[in-house]
Write an enzyme that holds these catalytic residues in place. Structure first.
Site, PDB file in Angstrom:
ATOM      1  N   CYS A   2       0.839  -1.215  -0.135  1.00 40.65           N
ATOM      2  CA  CYS A   2       0.035  -0.172   0.121  1.00 40.65           C
ATOM      3  C   CYS A   2       1.028   1.337  -0.207  1.00 40.65           C
ATOM      4  O   CYS A   2       1.849   1.228   0.461  1.00 40.65           O
ATOM      5  CB  CYS A   2      -0.986   0.349   1.146  1.00 40.65           C
ATOM      6  SG  CYS A   2      -2.098  -1.195   1.415  1.00 40.65           S
ATOM      7  N   ARG A  27       3.327   0.173  -5.283  1.00 42.58           N
ATOM      8  CA  ARG A  27       3.116  -0.572  -4.112  1.00 42.58           C
ATOM      9  C   ARG A  27       1.803  -1.301  -3.957  1.00 42.58           C
ATOM     10  O   ARG A  27       1.664  -1.789  -2.996  1.00 42.58           O
ATOM     11  CB  ARG A  27       3.229   0.470  -2.985  1.00 42.58           C
ATOM     12  CG  ARG A  27       4.619   1.307  -2.845  1.00 42.58           C
ATOM     13  CD  ARG A  27       4.373   2.271  -1.812  1.00 42.58           C
ATOM     14  NE  ARG A  27       4.609   1.794  -0.501  1.00 42.58           N
ATOM     15  CZ  ARG A  27       5.691   1.582   0.028  1.00 42.58           C
ATOM     16  NH1 ARG A  27       6.947   1.931  -0.505  1.00 42.58           N
ATOM     17  NH2 ARG A  27       5.723   1.044   1.331  1.00 42.58           N
ATOM     18  N   TRP A  74      -3.009  -2.629  -1.617  1.00 43.05           N
ATOM     19  CA  TRP A  74      -2.751  -3.761  -1.909  1.00 43.05           C
ATOM     20  C   TRP A  74      -3.423  -4.626  -0.868  1.00 43.05           C
ATOM     21  O   TRP A  74      -3.094  -4.701   0.284  1.00 43.05           O
ATOM     22  CB  TRP A  74      -1.036  -4.198  -1.775  1.00 43.05           C
ATOM     23  CG  TRP A  74      -0.872  -5.497  -2.269  1.00 43.05           C
ATOM     24  CD1 TRP A  74      -0.764  -6.091  -3.777  1.00 43.05           C
ATOM     25  CD2 TRP A  74      -0.694  -6.666  -1.657  1.00 43.05           C
ATOM     26  NE1 TRP A  74      -0.475  -7.295  -3.825  1.00 43.05           N
ATOM     27  CE2 TRP A  74      -0.190  -7.714  -2.340  1.00 43.05           C
ATOM     28  CE3 TRP A  74      -0.471  -6.670  -0.142  1.00 43.05           C
ATOM     29  CZ2 TRP A  74       0.038  -9.013  -1.997  1.00 43.05           C
ATOM     30  CZ3 TRP A  74      -0.124  -8.038   0.393  1.00 43.05           C
ATOM     31  CH2 TRP A  74       0.125  -9.237  -0.538  1.00 43.05           C
ATOM     32  N   ASN A  98      -1.040   1.497   6.134  1.00 45.34           N
ATOM     33  CA  ASN A  98      -0.215   0.574   5.319  1.00 45.34           C
ATOM     34  C   ASN A  98       0.158  -0.502   6.513  1.00 45.34           C
ATOM     35  O   ASN A  98       1.017   0.136   7.259  1.00 45.34           O
ATOM     36  CB  ASN A  98       0.851   1.029   4.508  1.00 45.34           C
ATOM     37  CG  ASN A  98       2.116   0.219   3.815  1.00 45.34           C
ATOM     38  OD1 ASN A  98       1.708  -1.036   3.739  1.00 45.34           O
ATOM     39  ND2 ASN A  98       3.286   0.636   3.688  1.00 45.34           N
ATOM     40  N   GLY A  99      -0.012  -1.757   6.130  1.00 43.79           N
ATOM     41  CA  GLY A  99       0.524  -2.770   7.328  1.00 43.79           C
ATOM     42  C   GLY A  99      -0.774  -3.509   7.772  1.00 43.79           C
ATOM     43  O   GLY A  99      -1.658  -3.616   6.749  1.00 43.79           O
ATOM     44  N   GLU A 478      15.091 -18.007 -11.327  1.00 43.66           N
ATOM     45  CA  GLU A 478      14.702 -16.639 -11.658  1.00 43.66           C
ATOM     46  C   GLU A 478      13.837 -16.520 -13.029  1.00 43.66           C
ATOM     47  O   GLU A 478      12.882 -15.809 -13.108  1.00 43.66           O
ATOM     48  CB  GLU A 478      15.891 -15.693 -11.768  1.00 43.66           C
ATOM     49  CG  GLU A 478      15.728 -14.431 -12.155  1.00 43.66           C
ATOM     50  CD  GLU A 478      14.805 -13.299 -11.271  1.00 43.66           C
ATOM     51  OE1 GLU A 478      14.340 -13.820 -10.106  1.00 43.66           O
ATOM     52  OE2 GLU A 478      14.395 -12.382 -11.330  1.00 43.66           O
ATOM     53  N   LYS A 482      10.122 -15.171 -12.953  1.00 42.41           N
ATOM     54  CA  LYS A 482       9.714 -14.089 -14.028  1.00 42.41           C
ATOM     55  C   LYS A 482       8.664 -14.332 -14.902  1.00 42.41           C
ATOM     56  O   LYS A 482       7.645 -13.582 -15.084  1.00 42.41           O
ATOM     57  CB  LYS A 482      10.904 -13.560 -15.164  1.00 42.41           C
ATOM     58  CG  LYS A 482      12.127 -12.947 -14.473  1.00 42.41           C
ATOM     59  CD  LYS A 482      11.788 -11.476 -14.294  1.00 42.41           C
ATOM     60  CE  LYS A 482      11.226 -11.242 -12.720  1.00 42.41           C
ATOM     61  NZ  LYS A 482      12.210 -10.862 -11.724  1.00 42.41           N
ATOM     62  N   GLU A 485       5.198 -14.595 -12.970  1.00 37.13           N
ATOM     63  CA  GLU A 485       4.721 -13.409 -12.291  1.00 37.13           C
ATOM     64  C   GLU A 485       4.231 -12.414 -13.543  1.00 37.13           C
ATOM     65  O   GLU A 485       3.398 -11.397 -13.355  1.00 37.13           O
ATOM     66  CB  GLU A 485       5.672 -12.368 -11.302  1.00 37.13           C
ATOM     67  CG  GLU A 485       6.813 -11.676 -11.999  1.00 37.13           C
ATOM     68  CD  GLU A 485       7.606 -11.012 -11.044  1.00 37.13           C
ATOM     69  OE1 GLU A 485       8.757 -10.830 -11.201  1.00 37.13           O
ATOM     70  OE2 GLU A 485       6.957 -10.411 -10.096  1.00 37.13           O
ATOM     71  N   HIS A 501      14.047 -37.212 -10.413  1.00 38.28           N
ATOM     72  CA  HIS A 501      13.534 -37.592  -9.060  1.00 38.28           C
ATOM     73  C   HIS A 501      11.975 -37.146  -8.898  1.00 38.28           C
ATOM     74  O   HIS A 501      11.495 -36.847  -7.771  1.00 38.28           O
ATOM     75  CB  HIS A 501      14.291 -36.833  -8.110  1.00 38.28           C
ATOM     76  CG  HIS A 501      15.741 -37.377  -7.943  1.00 38.28           C
ATOM     77  ND1 HIS A 501      16.019 -38.655  -7.418  1.00 38.28           N
ATOM     78  CD2 HIS A 501      16.916 -36.882  -8.295  1.00 38.28           C
ATOM     79  CE1 HIS A 501      17.472 -39.168  -8.039  1.00 38.28           C
ATOM     80  NE2 HIS A 501      17.921 -37.852  -8.310  1.00 38.28           N
ATOM     81  N   LYS A 600       5.177  -3.738  -5.838  1.00 41.92           N
ATOM     82  CA  LYS A 600       6.893  -3.591  -5.855  1.00 41.92           C
ATOM     83  C   LYS A 600       7.476  -3.805  -4.480  1.00 41.92           C
ATOM     84  O   LYS A 600       8.520  -4.206  -4.333  1.00 41.92           O
ATOM     85  CB  LYS A 600       7.152  -2.314  -6.520  1.00 41.92           C
ATOM     86  CG  LYS A 600       8.720  -1.932  -6.872  1.00 41.92           C
ATOM     87  CD  LYS A 600       9.204  -2.863  -7.894  1.00 41.92           C
ATOM     88  CE  LYS A 600      10.574  -2.631  -8.257  1.00 41.92           C
ATOM     89  NZ  LYS A 600      11.259  -3.719  -8.987  1.00 41.92           N
TER      90      LYS A 600
HETATM   91  O1  M6R Z   1      12.656  -5.268  -2.606  1.00 39.75           O
HETATM   92  P1  M6R Z   1      13.040  -6.476  -2.468  1.00 39.75           P
HETATM   93  O2  M6R Z   1      14.185  -6.890  -3.422  1.00 39.75           O
HETATM   94  O3  M6R Z   1      13.397  -6.890  -1.060  1.00 39.75           O
HETATM   95  O4  M6R Z   1      11.817  -7.455  -2.900  1.00 39.75           O
HETATM   96  C1  M6R Z   1      11.989  -9.110  -2.772  1.00 39.75           C
HETATM   97  C2  M6R Z   1      10.903  -9.436  -3.508  1.00 39.75           C
HETATM   98  O5  M6R Z   1       9.522  -9.211  -3.348  1.00 39.75           O
HETATM   99  C3  M6R Z   1      11.097  -9.095  -5.141  1.00 39.75           C
HETATM  100  O6  M6R Z   1      12.494  -9.644  -5.535  1.00 39.75           O
HETATM  101  C4  M6R Z   1      10.354  -9.826  -5.948  1.00 39.75           C
HETATM  102  O7  M6R Z   1      10.196 -11.362  -6.056  1.00 39.75           O
HETATM  103  C5  M6R Z   1      10.281  -9.367  -7.480  1.00 39.75           C
HETATM  104  N1  M6R Z   1       9.941  -8.154  -7.761  1.00 39.75           N
HETATM  105  C6  M6R Z   1      10.134 -10.389  -8.604  1.00 39.75           C
HETATM  106  O8  M6R Z   1      10.324  -9.943  -9.820  1.00 39.75           O
END
Ligand code: M6R
Length: 605
Positions: A2, A27, A74, A98-99, A478, A482, A485, A501, A600
């Site tokens: 948020c 956010r 969020w 926020n929280g 990774e 990507k 998401e 396995h 983010k």
């Molecule tokens: O701000 P941070 O790097 O701590 O965020 C951690 C994850 O939320 C972040 O890396 C997330 O997995 C990525 N945005 C995915 O692309």
């Protein structure tokens, strides 16, 4: 997560609140809302979805108050609908939050017994009604303190009042909050990025701080309700980096900037004249380190897993990697000769910050690798290694992943040299190879068109797999993250040797399988695993720096990336995977910069 904004001014604040909320949309974007004081009353407007919708509402029905608060949500408690959108207002107060308030159910029951009615399913509304109740008996500061005392959990709050109609109040416990100073107005925001278009003079609140803003002044109070002075920081101006320019979206800009990200980061750490890495005042002597523990979430965690291979290869130090949300609840045995490294783009990730707090409480040696140097994680850790990537706006981490890996690699070779695990000439060679990386990244970025063609194969697929061994394994993780998401396609990243396995059962006719096989010590093994996939009908996309036509037989697509030092291949392997996810998502018309359900900066548990 948020985003919160608040402005105390003498002129209408709605336009600036909307502009700041647009910046904060990274956010959360489930709903948006604003509250201002108009003709002595709280005027609240909110909508489902994006800030654009809120802007349209305000266009038809303006809100011209001289102070106000805004929010992008969020969702945590309650579905994303209009009733659950913030602000949450009573006749007397309006609150953005926020929280998470962990004891909200209990507080709600007590308030209901007193006759208060709830309009939403959120935890936030208990704050509104508690405050409304305390304001009947107490003055502003005491009513707020009484309210905050009742709350368990985390919060950053922005509050306006009908009775105290010239103030915006902010409070922080566990979620980030900053104050900005302007000419004849003052601001409250979840981060400096939201405030930067209005001011570069910022103060960060610490846990327990409360602030009271009017157009002419800002006052701070600590947990004990004592007035305190706080430092005002002047931020650098990187406005340009936060604009899309000619790119369609931030993500394509951020992917295409990665050669510059690498160049900037290398320049910051490598002394060109002395061919050495600058690392002053490191919190622990590298010679005495027993163990390094690397901690992060999501993409940042993947950079930690990659670094595990580098540190093990180069430093002869025991390495552990942990996901922050797991680490924070484990029974850890701390050791004063261990180094705990926290990796985070935003520097605000709640789980990573909590894991860092746990280390601090146990007097462990801590270091953070962050992009946002003013962040809570940077400020809490003993030592900060910034990645210097500039603002990253796309929710998917791209250039900051490259930046995180770079800093970790740079740290690994420096520690290796200090501990005399590599010779001076090997060290210099590694630095020289590193300096070539930005150009190699740029060359690798030339695979855009090919990745766009390959992406079409994923449109009909039910899922996808990414396989690699050694340093290519975390990059497979990774690549899968990507793809899922951004394109909402199920994807798995696996160590290629682990397929037999269990996961091999997933391979069926036409399933896209991305094989990462650089010409390293695992090459032949990975190629054998690839053949096992092909034999079961998998549609293989082979990414390698080896062009061997025989190996490529029966492979649907082969992509050749530039050759480099084995240890540097993760940087180049990453790029086609980012582009693949980007193009699949783009072909599926997904929202590239704001994938569904995500945000983010993840400032909740
Ligand atoms: O701000 P941070 O790097 O701590 O965020 C951690 C994850 O939320 C972040 O890396 C997330 O997995 C990525 N945005 C995915 O692309």
């Amino acid at each position: 997560m948020c985003g919160i904004i608040g402005i105390a001014s003498n002129k209408s604040v709605a336009t600036n609140i909307i502009q700041s909320l647009k910046k904060l949309e990274y956010r959360g974007y489930d709903s948006a809302g604003i509250a201002t004081i108009v003709n002595g009353d709280i005027d609240e407007k909110k909508c489902i979805g994006r800030v654009d919708n809120l802007e349209k509402i305000l266009f038809k029905n303006p809100s011209n108050g001289p102070l106000g608060i805004g929010h992008v949500r969020w969702a945590t408690h309650g579905i994303p609908n209009q009733a659950n959108a913030h602000p949450h207002s009573s006749e007397e107060v309006s609150v953005v939050h926020n929280g998470i308030i962990e004891n909200s159910n209990e507080l709600k029951k007590n308030l209901e017994k007193k006759g208060y009615k709830f309009k939403s399913q959120t935890d936030t509304e208990v704050i509104t009604l508690l405050l409304t109740d305390f304001l009947k008996k107490f003055d502003l500061i005491n009513a707020i303190n009484k309210t905050l005392e009742k709350l368990n959990g985390s919060f950053a709050l922005g509050i306006i009042f009908k009775k105290y109609n010239n103030v915006v109040v902010g409070a922080r416990r566990g979620s980030p909050l900053a104050v900005g100073y302007g000419p004849e107005e003052n601001y409250l925001g979840s981060d400096s990025y939201a405030l930067k278009s209005m001011t570069n003079k910022i103060t960060y609140l610490d846990d327990g701080d409360l602030c009271v803003l009017t157009s002419g002044k800002v006052e701070f109070y600590n947990l004990k309700n004592i007035k305190i002075n706080k430092e005002i920081l002047t931020l650098s101006n990187d406005k340009h980096a936060a604009e899309k320019g000619d790119y369609k979206d931030f993500m394509s800009k951020e992917i295409n900037e990665q050669n510059i990200t690498a160049k900037t980061c290398i320049k910051e750490y490598v002394d060109q004249l002395k061919q050495d890495i600058n690392l002053y005042n490191f919190p622990i002597k590298p010679e005495i380190i027993n163990k390094i523990v690397l901690i992060g979430c999501g993409t940042a965690y993947h950079s930690c897993v990659t670094a595990k291979y580098w540190f093990e290869e180069l430093t002869n130090i025991a390495i552990e990697v942990d996901i922050a949300s797991e680490f924070r609840y484990r029974k850890i045995i701390f050791d004063s000769n261990n180094l705990y490294i926290f990796v985070s783009q935003s520097g605000e990730t709640a789980d990573t910050l909590a894991a860092l707090d746990l280390c601090k409480k146990n007097k462990a040696k801590t270091c953070s690798i962050v992009n946002v140097v003013e962040s809570s994680i940077a400020r809490t850790s003993e030592f900060v290694l910034p990645i210097h990537a500039g603002p990253e706006i796309g929710v998917a981490s791209t250039k900051t992943f490259i930046g995180q890996m770079l800093v970790l690699y740079i740290l690994a070779i420096k520690i290796s040299e200090v501990r005399k695990e590599i010779s001076r000439s090997d060290y210099t060679n590694k630095i020289n190879e590193l300096k070539k990386l930005p150009d190699l990244i740029q060359n690798t970025l030339n695979c855009q068109d090919k990745m766009q063609i390959i992406a079409k194969d994923f449109l009909q697929a039910r899922g996808a797999m990414f396989l690699g061994r050694g340093l290519s394994f975390p990059i497979a993780l990774e690549g899968a993250l990507k793809l899922k998401e951004l394109s909402y396609l199920h994807a798995e990243g696996y160590p290629a040797g682990e397929m037999k396995h269990g996961p091999l059962a997933l391979i069926e006719e036409g399933l896209p399988v991305v094989i990462l096989a650089p010409k390293d010590r695992y090459f032949e093994k990975t190629i054998s695993n690839m053949q096992e996939v092909i034999a079961r009908g998998g549609k293989v996309i082979l990414i390698s720096n080896e062009s061997n036509n025989i190996i490529s037989e029966n492979v649907r697509f082969t992509l050749k990336i530039p050759a480099t030092d084995d240890l540097l291949t993760p940087f180049l392997m990453t790029i086609p995977l980012q582009l693949l996810a980007y193009h699949v998502a783009s072909l599926k018309n997904c929202d590239i910069d704001k994938p569904r359900n995500l945000a983010k900066s993840v400032t909740v548990e």
